[in-house]
Design an enzyme around this catalytic site. Structure first.
Site, PDB file in Angstrom:
ATOM      1  N   ALA A  20       0.855  -1.184   0.000  1.00  0.00           N
ATOM      2  CA  ALA A  20       0.000   0.000   0.000  1.00  0.00           C
ATOM      3  C   ALA A  20       0.890   1.233   0.000  1.00  0.00           C
ATOM      4  CB  ALA A  20      -0.896  -0.024   1.236  1.00  0.00           C
ATOM      5  N   GLN A  72      -5.796  -7.574  -4.475  1.00  0.00           N
ATOM      6  CA  GLN A  72      -5.856  -7.939  -3.051  1.00  0.00           C
ATOM      7  C   GLN A  72      -6.973  -7.178  -2.344  1.00  0.00           C
ATOM      8  OE1 GLN A  72      -3.176  -6.741   0.217  1.00  0.00           O
ATOM      9  NE2 GLN A  72      -2.646  -8.907   0.402  1.00  0.00           N
ATOM     10  N   CYS A 102      -2.075  -7.812   7.277  1.00  0.00           N
ATOM     11  CA  CYS A 102      -1.735  -6.402   7.520  1.00  0.00           C
ATOM     12  C   CYS A 102      -1.717  -6.100   9.017  1.00  0.00           C
ATOM     13  CB  CYS A 102      -2.739  -5.490   6.800  1.00  0.00           C
ATOM     14  SG  CYS A 102      -2.351  -3.757   7.063  1.00  0.00           S
ATOM     15  N   ASN A 200       7.728 -15.420   1.623  1.00  0.00           N
ATOM     16  CA  ASN A 200       7.920 -13.969   1.614  1.00  0.00           C
ATOM     17  C   ASN A 200       8.633 -13.516   2.886  1.00  0.00           C
ATOM     18  OD1 ASN A 200       5.841 -11.229   2.468  1.00  0.00           O
ATOM     19  ND2 ASN A 200       7.445 -11.085   0.927  1.00  0.00           N
ATOM     20  N   GLY A 201       9.579 -12.599   2.678  1.00  0.00           N
ATOM     21  CA  GLY A 201      10.271 -11.963   3.790  1.00  0.00           C
ATOM     22  C   GLY A 201      11.761 -11.884   3.559  1.00  0.00           C
ATOM     23  N   ASP A 202      12.235 -10.632   3.397  1.00  0.00           N
ATOM     24  CA  ASP A 202      13.674 -10.336   3.397  1.00  0.00           C
ATOM     25  C   ASP A 202      14.445 -10.832   2.186  1.00  0.00           C
ATOM     26  OD1 ASP A 202      13.005  -9.360   5.872  1.00  0.00           O
ATOM     27  OD2 ASP A 202      13.960 -10.957   7.008  1.00  0.00           O
ATOM     28  N   GLY A 223       9.064  -7.666  -1.695  1.00  0.00           N
ATOM     29  CA  GLY A 223       8.493  -6.349  -1.448  1.00  0.00           C
ATOM     30  C   GLY A 223       9.579  -5.292  -1.418  1.00  0.00           C
TER      31      GLY A 223
HETATM   32  C1  LIG Z   1       5.051   0.059   2.564  1.00  0.00           C
HETATM   33  C2  LIG Z   1       4.489  -1.325   2.655  1.00  0.00           C
HETATM   34  C3  LIG Z   1       3.158  -1.541   2.365  1.00  0.00           C
HETATM   35  C4  LIG Z   1       2.627  -2.832   2.434  1.00  0.00           C
HETATM   36  N1  LIG Z   1       1.320  -3.043   2.102  1.00  0.00           N
HETATM   37  C5  LIG Z   1       0.817  -4.314   2.082  1.00  0.00           C
HETATM   38  C6  LIG Z   1      -0.503  -4.569   1.618  1.00  0.00           C
HETATM   39  O1  LIG Z   1      -1.249  -3.677   1.200  1.00  0.00           O
HETATM   40  N2  LIG Z   1      -0.936  -5.865   1.642  1.00  0.00           N
HETATM   41  C7  LIG Z   1      -0.145  -6.897   2.099  1.00  0.00           C
HETATM   42  O2  LIG Z   1      -0.576  -8.051   2.098  1.00  0.00           O
HETATM   43  N3  LIG Z   1       1.102  -6.672   2.534  1.00  0.00           N
HETATM   44  C8  LIG Z   1       1.602  -5.421   2.511  1.00  0.00           C
HETATM   45  N4  LIG Z   1       2.890  -5.199   2.899  1.00  0.00           N
HETATM   46  C9  LIG Z   1       3.736  -6.353   3.274  1.00  0.00           C
HETATM   47  C10 LIG Z   1       4.507  -6.876   2.067  1.00  0.00           C
HETATM   48  O3  LIG Z   1       3.626  -7.362   1.074  1.00  0.00           O
HETATM   49  C11 LIG Z   1       5.485  -7.997   2.477  1.00  0.00           C
HETATM   50  O4  LIG Z   1       4.741  -9.036   3.043  1.00  0.00           O
HETATM   51  C12 LIG Z   1       6.516  -7.516   3.494  1.00  0.00           C
HETATM   52  O5  LIG Z   1       7.073  -6.263   3.118  1.00  0.00           O
HETATM   53  C13 LIG Z   1       7.664  -8.540   3.661  1.00  0.00           C
HETATM   54  O6  LIG Z   1       8.308  -8.771   2.433  1.00  0.00           O
HETATM   55  P1  LIG Z   1       9.736  -8.076   2.077  1.00  0.00           P
HETATM   56  O7  LIG Z   1      10.685  -8.447   3.162  1.00  0.00           O
HETATM   57  O8  LIG Z   1      10.092  -8.660   0.742  1.00  0.00           O
HETATM   58  O9  LIG Z   1       9.487  -6.597   2.035  1.00  0.00           O
HETATM   59  C14 LIG Z   1       3.444  -3.930   2.841  1.00  0.00           C
HETATM   60  C15 LIG Z   1       4.786  -3.697   3.147  1.00  0.00           C
HETATM   61  C16 LIG Z   1       5.325  -2.420   3.044  1.00  0.00           C
HETATM   62  C17 LIG Z   1       6.783  -2.224   3.356  1.00  0.00           C
END
Ligand SMILES: Cc1cc2nc3c(=O)[nH]c(=O)nc-3n(C[C@H](O)[C@H](O)[C@H](O)COP(=O)(O)O)c2cc1C
Length: 309
Positions: A20, A72, A102, A200-202, A223
């Site tokens: 988001a 989503q 979330c 998912n994560g990092d 992400g």
């Molecule tokens: C700024 C921001 C907004 C996010 N918005 C959503 C969202 O709208 N829906 C969702 O399921 N996860 C959301 N997430 C979580 C990400 O989809 C993801 O699960 C999380 O950042 C971990 O992955 P990463 O380590 O690759 O960033 C958001 C994360 C960030 C940083």
């Protein structure tokens, strides 16, 4: 990795995360051009979709370059969510994902997002109602749990309720974004369900990507690792980025200019521009100017000097 959901082929199964306020249509386009096999919309409120569709319409603009479009949704009322799935606004999506991860207080206090992990019977009712109402496959994205790891039980519940695949961001709600994603939990979840699992994560580079692959997941979601580096998807597929960052930025902005006015864009793009120049040594002198830039054209001029001169 090769994930197929009801005949939808995810290719290398490298997926841009829903974010988001970040994963706008321009960003989704450039990530798609540089290898993202699937892209998620920002999270869409089911209530807003029914009561204020204009606002949601704004958030569902898409790019013809997106390969698999996933919409989503979030909410906490199964009947309203099922009804929202009949909205024409969602017709462009090949998959509908339900947000059960979330951690934002304004979402959690309404019993939505990751609050649903505290109420598995309601989460199950929501999933089965959405599966029944949807013409396309329904997936669920969740965390380890609210305050402890219940991901295996929760994942099995998602499968029994009709989810076509699940995505685990391996942190609890209480962790927010702190600590490390628990890859062992992802591996345990993968071993406990029969539907595909997206990890998912990092994931930010090939080392972290390799570690994620060791969990045996069917797809990998990225992400924050894509912020300012939309070419990360191609890189993880072994294709070196040899383009010009300035051209990527221009493309990102050109797409957004079709939909948004300049003053909103000027403020909105600041964070993206700072991500694009992070790690670019030549840019350190202009970071502050970018952060306070009065217009997109002014920002582009600054960036042109860095990347093209
Ligand atoms: C700024 C921001 C907004 C996010 N918005 C959503 C969202 O709208 N829906 C969702 O399921 N996860 C959301 N997430 C979580 C990400 O989809 C993801 O699960 C999380 O950042 C971990 O992955 P990463 O380590 O690759 O960033 C958001 C994360 C960030 C940083």
């Amino acid at each position: 990795m090769a994930m197929k959901i009801n005949g939808i082929d995810f290719g290398s199964s490298l997926i841009l995360a829903p974010m988001a306020g970040v994963s706008d249509v321009g960003f989704r386009e450039v990530c798609s051009l540089y290898g993202a096999d699937a892209t998620y919309s920002e999270m869409l409120s089911c209530r807003a979709m029914l009561h204020n569709p204009k606002k949601t319409e704004f958030m569902t603009v898409d790019s013809p370059y997106e390969k698999i479009k996933i919409g989503q949704i979030f909410g906490h009322e199964s009947d309203i969510m099922a009804k929202a799935l009949t909205s024409p606004l969602l017709e462009k999506y090949q998959i509908i994902d339900i947000n059960m991860g979330c951690p934002a207080p304004k979402i959690v206090k309404n019993g939505e997002g990751s609050a649903l992990m505290k109420n598995p019977p309601l989460a199950s009712e929501i999933i089965s109602s959405c599966v029944k109402a949807s013409k396309v496959p329904v997936s669920v994205k969740f965390r380890l749990g609210y305050d402890r790891d219940i991901s295996r039980e929760f994942g099995r519940m998602c499968e029994e309720s009709g989810a076509s695949f699940i995505t685990l961001h391996a942190r609890t709600t209480e962790q927010g974004y702190s600590g490390k994603a628990d890859l062992d939990a992802i591996a345990r979840l993968k071993a406990s369900v029969n539907i595909p699992v997206v990890g998912n994560g990092d994931v930010v580079d090939s080392e972290s990507y390799q570690r994620m692959l060791e969990t045996k997941v069917d797809g990998v979601m990225i992400g924050r690792g894509a912020q300012g580096r939309p070419w990360i998807f191609d890189e993880l597929k072994g294709k070196r980025f040899d383009g010009n960052i300035f051209d990527v930025i221009k493309r990102h902005i050109e797409v957004l200019r079709k939909y948004y006015d300049e003053s909103w864009l000027t403020l909105y793009m600041r964070k993206h521009l700072l991500w694009y120049v992070s790690g670019v040594e030549k840019a350190s002198a202009v970071r502050l100017q970018l952060a306070t830039s009065p217009s997109i054209d002014n920002s582009l001029e600054l960036l042109n000097k860095i990347f093209n001169k």
